[in-house]
Enzyme design. Structure first.
Site, mmCIF file in Angstrom:
data_model
loop_
_atom_site.group_PDB
_atom_site.id
_atom_site.type_symbol
_atom_site.label_atom_id
_atom_site.label_comp_id
_atom_site.label_asym_id
_atom_site.label_seq_id
_atom_site.Cartn_x
_atom_site.Cartn_y
_atom_site.Cartn_z
ATOM 1 N N THR A 46 24.028 -59.313 -39.431
ATOM 2 C CA THR A 46 25.062 -58.642 -38.995
ATOM 3 C C THR A 46 26.298 -58.846 -39.195
ATOM 4 O O THR A 46 26.986 -58.254 -39.809
ATOM 5 C CB THR A 46 24.591 -58.158 -37.561
ATOM 6 O OG1 THR A 46 23.097 -57.907 -37.264
ATOM 7 C CG2 THR A 46 25.532 -57.051 -37.100
ATOM 8 N N LYS A 87 29.149 -69.839 -31.287
ATOM 9 C CA LYS A 87 29.504 -70.509 -30.029
ATOM 10 C C LYS A 87 28.532 -71.703 -29.652
ATOM 11 O O LYS A 87 29.256 -72.664 -29.014
ATOM 12 C CB LYS A 87 29.578 -69.674 -28.935
ATOM 13 C CG LYS A 87 28.211 -69.037 -28.672
ATOM 14 C CD LYS A 87 28.218 -67.417 -28.271
ATOM 15 C CE LYS A 87 28.331 -66.851 -29.649
ATOM 16 N NZ LYS A 87 28.060 -65.123 -29.299
ATOM 17 N N GLU A 103 37.603 -68.415 -33.653
ATOM 18 C CA GLU A 103 38.370 -67.413 -32.843
ATOM 19 C C GLU A 103 37.064 -66.458 -32.308
ATOM 20 O O GLU A 103 36.966 -66.074 -31.232
ATOM 21 C CB GLU A 103 39.382 -66.383 -33.534
ATOM 22 C CG GLU A 103 39.461 -65.198 -32.595
ATOM 23 C CD GLU A 103 40.388 -65.316 -31.401
ATOM 24 O OE1 GLU A 103 41.494 -66.053 -31.724
ATOM 25 O OE2 GLU A 103 39.790 -65.263 -30.458
ATOM 26 N N VAL A 130 34.050 -66.708 -29.001
ATOM 27 C CA VAL A 130 34.458 -66.387 -27.579
ATOM 28 C C VAL A 130 34.872 -65.071 -27.754
ATOM 29 O O VAL A 130 36.067 -64.605 -28.148
ATOM 30 C CB VAL A 130 35.311 -67.461 -26.946
ATOM 31 C CG1 VAL A 130 35.255 -66.913 -25.404
ATOM 32 C CG2 VAL A 130 34.611 -68.662 -26.918
ATOM 33 N N GLY A 169 34.046 -62.190 -28.730
ATOM 34 C CA GLY A 169 33.964 -61.062 -30.113
ATOM 35 C C GLY A 169 35.267 -60.936 -30.768
ATOM 36 O O GLY A 169 35.936 -61.665 -31.100
ATOM 37 N N GLY A 217 19.668 -53.125 -30.183
ATOM 38 C CA GLY A 217 20.268 -54.445 -30.777
ATOM 39 C C GLY A 217 21.323 -55.161 -29.882
ATOM 40 O O GLY A 217 21.748 -56.321 -30.564
ATOM 41 N N ASP A 244 24.914 -68.329 -22.904
ATOM 42 C CA ASP A 244 25.759 -68.006 -23.811
ATOM 43 C C ASP A 244 27.127 -67.920 -23.001
ATOM 44 O O ASP A 244 28.029 -68.360 -23.896
ATOM 45 C CB ASP A 244 25.600 -66.291 -24.223
ATOM 46 C CG ASP A 244 26.657 -65.716 -24.916
ATOM 47 O OD1 ASP A 244 26.557 -66.067 -26.032
ATOM 48 O OD2 ASP A 244 27.457 -64.915 -24.284
ATOM 49 N N LYS A 259 30.570 -70.387 -24.027
ATOM 50 C CA LYS A 259 31.877 -69.570 -24.125
ATOM 51 C C LYS A 259 32.771 -70.183 -23.078
ATOM 52 O O LYS A 259 34.119 -70.756 -23.118
ATOM 53 C CB LYS A 259 31.856 -68.262 -24.073
ATOM 54 C CG LYS A 259 31.030 -67.510 -25.063
ATOM 55 C CD LYS A 259 30.755 -66.139 -24.728
ATOM 56 C CE LYS A 259 30.192 -65.315 -25.952
ATOM 57 N NZ LYS A 259 29.571 -64.000 -25.592
ATOM 58 N N GLY A 269 28.981 -57.602 -31.482
ATOM 59 C CA GLY A 269 28.830 -56.535 -32.261
ATOM 60 C C GLY A 269 29.611 -56.950 -33.983
ATOM 61 O O GLY A 269 30.397 -57.653 -33.987
#
Lengths: 394, 394
Positions: free
Chosen positions: A10, A94, A118, A121, A123, A176, A190, A194, A292
């Protein structure tokens, strides 16, 4: 400037899309995708696809390797190889950054290239760059926020609809937003990655993911919990927070209750809300798309453009020695369990309301340790920290 | 790197403080204040004070002029003189930037220096840099937010305490948040400057402050209005917003009503909350200290460090031709007046509840024009726009 993208899921496709659709007026129009590295079975899908990484490494015209494979291996080995071959590396990964940032930085410095991350963390939120810019001037002693969009989506939807955790998780997977194995998102791993990256940069120290860092996720939350919180005018969010004080720092990931008028309570859907506190800038927070395709690809492009334009990011040596201490964080907690908590929390002020208990003024280390014991007897136990403004009455 | 500061009020002193207190590890420790330009009567207060601007202009060791005088003149003339003498200029002065940014940019380019103005919008929030960075990749079609901390403080305190506008304004003045003449903050002129700068950069066009831009402030809000809004579960904020669509853009500053669960409703005290919407980054917003000595000085220092480190900001030529059109923004509005509105709003769906009226689906241009007429008959009239999620029932 020529780049090679490792992986074409993606986010990798998002990078291709931004570059290919770029108006000529934008800097992105000058970026050229020379290769996309894919698994052998996909190699013939597109002309610039290759499964031969050595070809990429040996091509001196490739300036930047963009790693969007995710996971530790082969990402780690391929990042190191790229740096050793004198290529800049940009990554959204990450997990690998949280564990090997110091190594990657050292390797990058040795080979006079850059390692930028960048998009690992927040998005699309320009979080790392602004944290680093604040650090040019300030000491930053606090990192906090809603770092995971999937868990925020689940909690927000549960609050809006009254549906069960399982139903909303299924919805998140269908959209998704959540993986087939949702553990990283709902159990706090997760966020741990981060927060390790962010707090490590903020305090110029190494914070490695592991059990010593307090984490409790949202796997056990029920529609009844949400209803109980609503009745008390509390909105639940999965928060990560770290505070440095002198030579110690805290590191806590746990469900947290806010009043509806607090800004965190207004963070909806799959948005992130991440913040810092600096000496002169004060409290500064960012609200945006924490994941995303296009937002994450946007953040990767920012790193690529910084390389193209020769803009240097902050260089940290991570040499501060700090001690983890979660005893300094003292809050009120709501626990939901079928157990009788009077003995476990005999030393604390305790209120009870059915299966819900309120423990007053307990430090995070003790609370999480006690929960780790209690969960052996009640695997469905759930708890949440009361943010300071939320009233401690059950 | 040597700098000269023009003016030594609150923000100028903040710059001195940050530089003088800088730990050696920070880049700020390498900045040297060569001169502070002050009025003649203060010239002897400190050794590096001078009232002789020509001396600063003629000193080739001064790299950067930091303008924190505020207002149009002498700031405009002194900025131009600094650029003409080959010095970079950094300013916090939103009034002069909103009117002369194109001129300053042209002059800077001609003399191969830079003109940076991060601190002119959003105080300590790194707003301009991130807007410019987003524009390297995205088209930005929306700028919106709470751009003025003083008016936010007043509305927030009125909501929290139920006190009158006059009492809270007095408190804000005592705290140093509001000027003796509060008009810029409460009538929307400060927001106008900041939105002109931000939207101008976003759309690469020139937007000049003036009566064609819709503005209505909070001067007329009463404790009864706040109570009425509360009863309807609305939180009032003074919002600035601009939306570009094809070759048109809107530009509207007006009180706006939010639900308590919306993020804007959670912006308290004197904080700012400013945001953009970009093609791939999506919605991105910043919450932080929009004014004040150290946050504003921090933002000035960021510009100074960018000059020191040779980091280039986005160069815009502001050559897009767009047409102002506020008819495309159609919302519901609540109006409080002693007048009978049935004739003025005969063409609209109207609800009445005592002195409060709700006009449905009216475009911003018509609404503001009608209010400008009605205020001739009722100088205390007040209105607020209902944000989309707020329910339109009086």
């Amino acid at each position: 400037m020529k780049i090679a993208i490792l992986g074409h899921g993606t986010v990798g496709q998002g990078v291709s899309e931004i570059i290919n659709d770029a108006p000529v007026s934008k800097s992105t129009a000058q970026i050229d995708i020379a290769y996309v590295w894919v698994r052998p079975e996909k190699e013939n899908d597109q002309p610039h696809y290759t499964a031969d990484y050595q070809k990429i490494l040996d091509d001196p015209t490739v300036d930047v390797v963009v790693e969007v494979l995710g996971g530790i291996e082969p990402a780690r080995t391929m990042i190191l190889a790229a740096l050793e071959h004198g290529k800049h590396v940009v990554t959204a990964n990450k997990a690998v950054v949280a564990r090997y940032l110091v190594l990657f930085n050292q390797m990058a410095e040795k080979h006079q290239v850059k390692f930028y991350f960048e998009s690992s963390v927040g998005g699309g939120i320009p979080w790392i760059i602004n944290l680093e810019r604040a650090l040019r001037i300030d000491e930053v002693d606090s990192i906090h926020g809603i770092f995971n969009g999937t868990s925020n989506f689940i909690l927000d939807q549960m609050t809006k609809t009254g549906a069960s955790f399982e139903d909303i998780l299924k919805e998140a997977q269908d959209l998704g937003y959540a993986e087939a194995d949702p553990s990283a998102d709902i159990d706090g791993f997760d966020i741990e990655n981060k927060l390790c990256i962010s707090a490590g940069i903020a305090y110029n120290t190494v914070i490695e993911p592991g059990d010593q860092l307090l984490k409790f996720g949202i796997r056990n939350i029920t529609a009844a919990d949400i209803a109980f919180f609503k009745k008390h005018n509390w909105v639940v969010k999965l928060l990560g927070r770290s505070l440095r004080k002198e030579d110690t720092y805290s590191f806590i990931i746990e469900p947290t209750l806010y009043l509806p008028g607090e800004i965190e309570a207004g963070v909806h859907d799959n948005y992130n809300y991440v913040g810092l506190r600096g000496t002169t800038i004060g409290k500064l927070s960012f609200n945006g798309q924490g994941a995303g395709k296009l937002p994450t690809a946007h953040a990767l492009m920012q790193d690529i453009l910084d390389l193209q334009q020769g803009a240097n990011h902050l260089y940290q040596n991570f040499d501060q020695k700090l001690v983890l201490d979660n005893r300094r964080s003292i809050r009120n907690y709501v626990i939901r369990t079928e157990l009788d908590l009077r003995q476990s929390f005999a030393d604390y002020d305790l209120q009870q309301n059915g299966h819900y208990w309120l423990v007053a003024d307990i430090n995070a280390e003790d609370l999480h340790r006690k929960i780790a014991d209690l969960i052996q007897q009640d695997e469905h136990i759930f708890f949440a920290c009361l943010n300071r403004r939320a009233q401690a009455i059950l």
